[in-house]
Design a protein around this motif. Sequence first.
Motif, mmCIF file in Angstrom:
data_model
loop_
_atom_site.group_PDB
_atom_site.id
_atom_site.type_symbol
_atom_site.label_atom_id
_atom_site.label_comp_id
_atom_site.label_asym_id
_atom_site.label_seq_id
_atom_site.Cartn_x
_atom_site.Cartn_y
_atom_site.Cartn_z
ATOM 1 N N ASN A 22 49.679 116.668 83.460
ATOM 2 C CA ASN A 22 49.257 118.078 83.440
ATOM 3 C C ASN A 22 47.948 118.263 82.707
ATOM 4 O OD1 ASN A 22 51.443 118.982 84.894
ATOM 5 N ND2 ASN A 22 52.700 119.414 83.072
ATOM 6 N N GLU A 23 47.808 117.517 81.596
ATOM 7 C CA GLU A 23 46.563 117.622 80.826
ATOM 8 C C GLU A 23 45.385 117.078 81.631
ATOM 9 O OE1 GLU A 23 47.942 115.502 77.429
ATOM 10 O OE2 GLU A 23 48.043 117.311 76.194
ATOM 11 N N LEU A 24 45.639 115.958 82.352
ATOM 12 C CA LEU A 24 44.586 115.388 83.189
ATOM 13 C C LEU A 24 44.197 116.369 84.292
ATOM 14 C CD1 LEU A 24 42.777 113.044 83.935
ATOM 15 C CD2 LEU A 24 44.660 112.068 85.282
ATOM 16 N N LEU A 25 45.205 117.019 84.874
ATOM 17 C CA LEU A 25 44.918 118.005 85.923
ATOM 18 C C LEU A 25 44.097 119.162 85.357
ATOM 19 C CD1 LEU A 25 45.325 119.076 88.783
ATOM 20 C CD2 LEU A 25 47.490 120.092 88.021
ATOM 21 N N SER A 26 44.446 119.559 84.123
ATOM 22 C CA SER A 26 43.702 120.652 83.481
ATOM 23 C C SER A 26 42.249 120.283 83.272
ATOM 24 C CB SER A 26 44.352 121.009 82.144
ATOM 25 O OG SER A 26 43.619 122.003 81.484
ATOM 26 N N ILE A 27 42.032 119.028 82.848
ATOM 27 C CA ILE A 27 40.653 118.552 82.635
ATOM 28 C C ILE A 27 39.897 118.555 83.959
ATOM 29 C CG2 ILE A 27 39.260 116.535 82.008
ATOM 30 C CD1 ILE A 27 41.354 115.903 79.886
ATOM 31 N N LYS A 28 40.557 118.098 85.006
ATOM 32 C CA LYS A 28 39.889 118.071 86.320
ATOM 33 C C LYS A 28 39.540 119.480 86.786
ATOM 34 C CE LYS A 28 41.919 113.745 88.034
ATOM 35 N NZ LYS A 28 42.788 113.133 89.034
ATOM 36 N N LEU A 270 28.420 114.348 86.883
ATOM 37 C CA LEU A 270 29.019 113.015 86.790
ATOM 38 C C LEU A 270 30.531 113.096 86.894
ATOM 39 C CD1 LEU A 270 28.259 110.021 86.288
ATOM 40 C CD2 LEU A 270 28.594 110.450 83.856
ATOM 41 N N LEU A 271 31.130 114.097 86.241
ATOM 42 C CA LEU A 271 32.584 114.261 86.312
ATOM 43 C C LEU A 271 33.041 114.603 87.725
ATOM 44 C CD1 LEU A 271 33.347 116.236 83.019
ATOM 45 C CD2 LEU A 271 34.152 113.944 83.607
ATOM 46 N N ILE A 272 32.254 115.433 88.400
ATOM 47 C CA ILE A 272 32.621 115.829 89.768
ATOM 48 C C ILE A 272 32.645 114.614 90.691
ATOM 49 C CG2 ILE A 272 31.834 117.140 91.781
ATOM 50 C CD1 ILE A 272 30.657 119.161 89.774
ATOM 51 N N LYS A 273 31.616 113.787 90.559
ATOM 52 C CA LYS A 273 31.473 112.662 91.485
ATOM 53 C C LYS A 273 32.385 111.474 91.151
ATOM 54 C CE LYS A 273 26.661 113.772 92.636
ATOM 55 N NZ LYS A 273 25.251 113.328 92.547
ATOM 56 N N LYS A 274 32.682 111.263 89.842
ATOM 57 C CA LYS A 274 33.372 110.029 89.465
ATOM 58 C C LYS A 274 34.626 110.248 88.625
ATOM 59 C CE LYS A 274 29.214 107.155 89.638
ATOM 60 N NZ LYS A 274 28.418 106.106 88.946
ATOM 61 N N ALA A 275 35.104 111.477 88.527
ATOM 62 C CA ALA A 275 36.266 111.749 87.679
ATOM 63 C C ALA A 275 37.479 110.915 88.077
ATOM 64 C CB ALA A 275 36.604 113.234 87.731
ATOM 65 N N ASN A 276 37.677 110.698 89.390
ATOM 66 C CA ASN A 276 38.851 109.954 89.863
ATOM 67 C C ASN A 276 38.823 108.489 89.430
ATOM 68 O OD1 ASN A 276 39.935 112.182 91.122
ATOM 69 N ND2 ASN A 276 38.859 111.804 93.044
ATOM 70 N N SER A 277 37.607 107.953 89.221
ATOM 71 C CA SER A 277 37.499 106.546 88.824
ATOM 72 C C SER A 277 37.301 106.377 87.322
ATOM 73 C CB SER A 277 36.322 105.887 89.569
ATOM 74 O OG SER A 277 35.106 106.520 89.211
ATOM 75 N N GLN A 282 36.548 108.010 79.107
ATOM 76 C CA GLN A 282 35.250 108.338 79.719
ATOM 77 C C GLN A 282 35.153 109.839 80.010
ATOM 78 O OE1 GLN A 282 35.611 105.428 82.927
ATOM 79 N NE2 GLN A 282 33.769 104.382 82.185
ATOM 80 N N ILE A 283 36.236 110.418 80.492
ATOM 81 C CA ILE A 283 36.239 111.859 80.781
ATOM 82 C C ILE A 283 36.047 112.654 79.499
ATOM 83 C CG2 ILE A 283 37.657 113.803 81.584
ATOM 84 C CD1 ILE A 283 38.917 111.881 83.604
ATOM 85 N N VAL A 284 36.790 112.249 78.435
ATOM 86 C CA VAL A 284 36.675 112.944 77.147
ATOM 87 C C VAL A 284 35.260 112.820 76.601
ATOM 88 C CG1 VAL A 284 37.424 112.959 74.739
ATOM 89 C CG2 VAL A 284 39.112 112.757 76.586
#
Length: 472
Positions: A22-28, A270-277, A282-284
């Motif tokens: 859920n937290e990861l989804l929130s970040i996305k 950068l997050l938009i393009k590579k968040a899934n990888s 790295q996201i934080v």
Amino acid sequence: MPFMNSDIYKFKMKEFVKISANELLSIKERANKLAKEKSSLQLIVNMMNKLSLTPGLENTINTILQLLIENIGGSNVTMYYLIDNIIHNVSVLSEHKVIDCIADEAVNKAFETGEVIELSNDFKDTLLLTSEFTKAYTWVLPLIVGQEKIGVLKIENLHIGISEFHAELSVFVNYASIILKNEILGHTKLKEAYNELYKEVEIRKETEKALQNSNEEYEATNEELLESLEEIRTLNEKLTNINTTKEKLLSIIAHDLRNPLFTVLEFSDLLIKKANSFSTDQIVKCLHNIHDSTLHTFKLLENLLEWSRSQTGRLEFKPENIAVKNLINDAIDIASSQANKKNIEISYAAENESTVFVDKNMINTVLRNLLINAIKFTNRNGKIIIKIQSQQNHTLFSVCDSGVGMSQEAISKIFKITETVKTLGTENEKGTGLGLLLCKEFVENHNGKIWVESELGKGSNFCFSIPNRQTV
């Protein structure tokens, strides 16, 4: 009428070890939201850059109207503004004119309350040939500098509501208000100078006629004219200083706003393009960069607001007896989070429990900026000590750090609006370029003095003294 009768004539961090789905989804979702805002933020930055390059009151007003109609939209943009209690009106579709009163109820309300107003109606009622939209919105935006309301903008027949763009647009409106206020001040000063010069010319013509009959009168009058010309030269120097200050501030704003906003755009992209990888770390890390850049922009706007209020006489000077310990503790509380990030120890040393007669908000601003500056140039695990000494005629404040120090050349420039000193902190922290200028302004408001003692590699001591009691 409300518009004409208003009294306005007299704005250590915990490390994430694991993250839930859920937290990861929130970040996305947050990253997606930032991406959606990216184009709006870039649009606002571009509009501000274009406005900062426009000289003169008339050109500034036309540029504001054109930027809004070309970039925001609508069928028309109208501006109402005040100069010497006279209402001026201009729009994209009509020429400039002076009016006695305003019949537009929404404009009057926005000016009176200082609140943004949104009106809506069926889009078909606007006679615009667009079938995709069902509603047409009109935005009424007050132009405010500090506590002073200087005018109102009205943007008619938009296809979106203000809530979808208010956060970004308010940055441009606030910036445009400051630019417009400065141009009005410059326009008024030039008009006063012209009137004074015109009066002096008339006096000279009359005097020269009288001088034909009396040598003695000629000499006396000539001396008076020389004094008047000297006053005019002094006034011209003041106007030149005003323009220099305005240009310097615009340069600081254009540079310091562009860079952090660019960082926000880059990392959100950068997050938009590579968040899934990306890993959680790295996201934080990307979000930390976005947060730090946004915080830097906020500090710039906060300092800019205080500077603008001080320069336009809207910042009241209200001294009172304050315990020094309370001033220091307030400043340390504000700066402690930044100090904790670098594990910097801040301590306080005083000879006794003294009080000072100061404006609390101004001195809090001075101590806060000096502490943040010291943290910026102090290495990790360093120390900062605040010293207070009560002397015969004044109280001496010193903010002493164990940081990198500075050269004599840098020392000679840091308190001057006409000079530029841009140095990254020990961990590449950026400054707003206005903090130390605000410190100098506020200390001098207390009839005090501010200076720095420093050597490269040996830290810095920023000191200022405040008279023990003043007559205000």
